[in-house]
Design an enzyme around this catalytic site. Structure first.
Site, PDB file in Angstrom:
ATOM      1  N   HIS A 100      34.272 103.799 136.458  1.00 58.19           N
ATOM      2  CA  HIS A 100      34.527 103.727 135.018  1.00 58.19           C
ATOM      3  C   HIS A 100      35.244 102.440 134.637  1.00 58.19           C
ATOM      4  CE1 HIS A 100      33.390 107.891 134.994  1.00 58.19           C
ATOM      5  NE2 HIS A 100      34.385 108.217 135.792  1.00 58.19           N
ATOM      6  N   HIS A 126      44.446  98.902 134.342  1.00 57.62           N
ATOM      7  CA  HIS A 126      42.978  98.828 134.397  1.00 57.62           C
ATOM      8  C   HIS A 126      42.452  98.177 133.120  1.00 57.62           C
ATOM      9  CE1 HIS A 126      43.852 102.710 132.401  1.00 57.62           C
ATOM     10  NE2 HIS A 126      42.870 102.321 131.614  1.00 57.62           N
ATOM     11  N   HIS A 128      39.420  97.539 129.947  1.00 63.21           N
ATOM     12  CA  HIS A 128      38.337  98.043 129.098  1.00 63.21           C
ATOM     13  C   HIS A 128      37.646  96.864 128.419  1.00 63.21           C
ATOM     14  CE1 HIS A 128      39.440 102.328 129.247  1.00 63.21           C
ATOM     15  NE2 HIS A 128      40.680 101.884 129.319  1.00 63.21           N
ATOM     16  N   HIS A 145      45.246  98.356 130.138  1.00 64.61           N
ATOM     17  CA  HIS A 145      46.151  99.504 129.992  1.00 64.61           C
ATOM     18  C   HIS A 145      47.075  99.599 131.202  1.00 64.61           C
ATOM     19  CE1 HIS A 145      43.152 101.616 127.077  1.00 64.61           C
ATOM     20  NE2 HIS A 145      43.931 100.731 126.473  1.00 64.61           N
ATOM     21  N   THR A 215      42.318 107.783 126.931  1.00 60.65           N
ATOM     22  CA  THR A 215      41.045 107.438 126.276  1.00 60.65           C
ATOM     23  C   THR A 215      39.848 107.783 127.155  1.00 60.65           C
ATOM     24  OG1 THR A 215      40.982 105.160 127.091  1.00 60.65           O
ATOM     25  CG2 THR A 215      42.158 105.546 125.024  1.00 60.65           C
ATOM     26  N   THR A 216      40.091 108.425 128.296  1.00 52.25           N
ATOM     27  CA  THR A 216      39.027 108.901 129.178  1.00 52.25           C
ATOM     28  C   THR A 216      39.227 110.396 129.406  1.00 52.25           C
ATOM     29  OG1 THR A 216      40.385 108.331 131.090  1.00 52.25           O
ATOM     30  CG2 THR A 216      38.757 106.695 130.397  1.00 52.25           C
TER      31      THR A 216
HETATM   32 ZN    ZN Z   1      42.427 102.809 129.718  1.00 51.72          ZN
END
Ligand code: ZN
Length: 266
Positions: A100, A126, A128, A145, A215-216
């Protein structure tokens, strides 16, 4: 539709029960991730289907305090809550491609955020692409994030947006080593990479602070968001080193539902 009223009532009760449990649920450990349904950012496993994929994902569709949101400077208030101090230092990270995103796991216990008087430790950061939060409607090429947890597994996420500009020296060692697939790393992660985590952040720590969610999936609520206003910079090549692997791993904007956004600085 053959669903009777009684069935609907029962279903609603289950949804409400699951929703309240999921709000309290702790962030998942890496072992739990493996057993989760294979959600994605597009098609039938994309964001609008997440809540239907597993009972534990119900907050993704039915939560009322979800992330990301658009952060409007004219709506932000100077609140009393959400005082924070970020103290990240030099250390080492191990990179994981979890399908992801690419996640940099931090093993040092020195990197902390103090939020409303409680200390949270940096577990990982991580990426995005493009940014998940927008500020005054502006979307950036990337968002990082920094996920911090306290002893009770409560979560503070520090969000940093990235704009196109100068090469980023602080992140260069990480961006050079991004695993292109989850099979590339033989032991699950890269060997340790030396990074000055504090120097990744912009100098100006003024931020929007609000209450949101992961957000996941499972989109767990109760997350304190600290989105720094000043973007950091990366070169085109550096941004491409991530977007080559993950061209689009952002969740669409969620409803603010009247949530307060606070202006805060350290
Ligand atoms: Zn994130």
């Amino acid at each position: 539709m053959h669903t009777s009223k009684r069935h609907l009532a029962g279903f609603t009760a289950i949804v409400v029960m699951v929703a309240s449990v999921s709000v309290l649920a702790l962030p998942l450990s890496s072992d739990d991730w493996a057993s989760m349904p294979r959600w994605s950012y597009a098609g039938k496993t994309g964001p609008s289907y997440w809540s239907a994929m597993a009972p534990s994902f119900v907050a993704c569709g039915h939560g009322k305090a979800q992330s990301p949101i658009d952060l409007e400077s004219r709506d932000a208030k100077s609140g009393k809550a959400g005082e924070f101090h970020i103290d990240y230092e030099k250390g080492a990270v191990a990179l994981v491609n979890n399908g992801h995103t690419v996640q940099a796991n931090v093993s040092d216990a020195k990197d902390t955020v103090v939020f409303d008087g409680d200390t949270y430790r940096l577990a990982q950061f991580h990426f995005h692409s493009p940014s998940e939060h927008t500020t005054d409607g502006t979307r950036f090429p990337l968002e990082i994030h920094f996920v911090n947890e306290d002893a009770k597994k409560r979560v503070v996420v520090v969000g940093v947006v990235v704009k196109l500009g100068k090469p980023n020296d602080s992140l260069a060692p990480v961006l050079k080593s991004l695993p292109a697939s989850d099979k590339e790393t033989s032991k699950g992660s890269t060997p340790p990479i030396a990074v000055d985590v504090g120097s990744i952040l912009p100098r100006d720590h003024r931020a929007y602070v609000y209450a949101g969610s992961l957000t996941t999936p499972p989109c767990t609520e109760g997350v304190h968001w600290v989105v720094l206003k000043e973007p950091i910079q990366m070169s085109n090549d550096q941004i491409a080193s991530f977007t080559r692997i993950f061209p689009d791993n952002h969740r669409p904007l969620q409803k603010a539902n009247g949530r307060e956004i606070d202006n805060e600085s350290e």
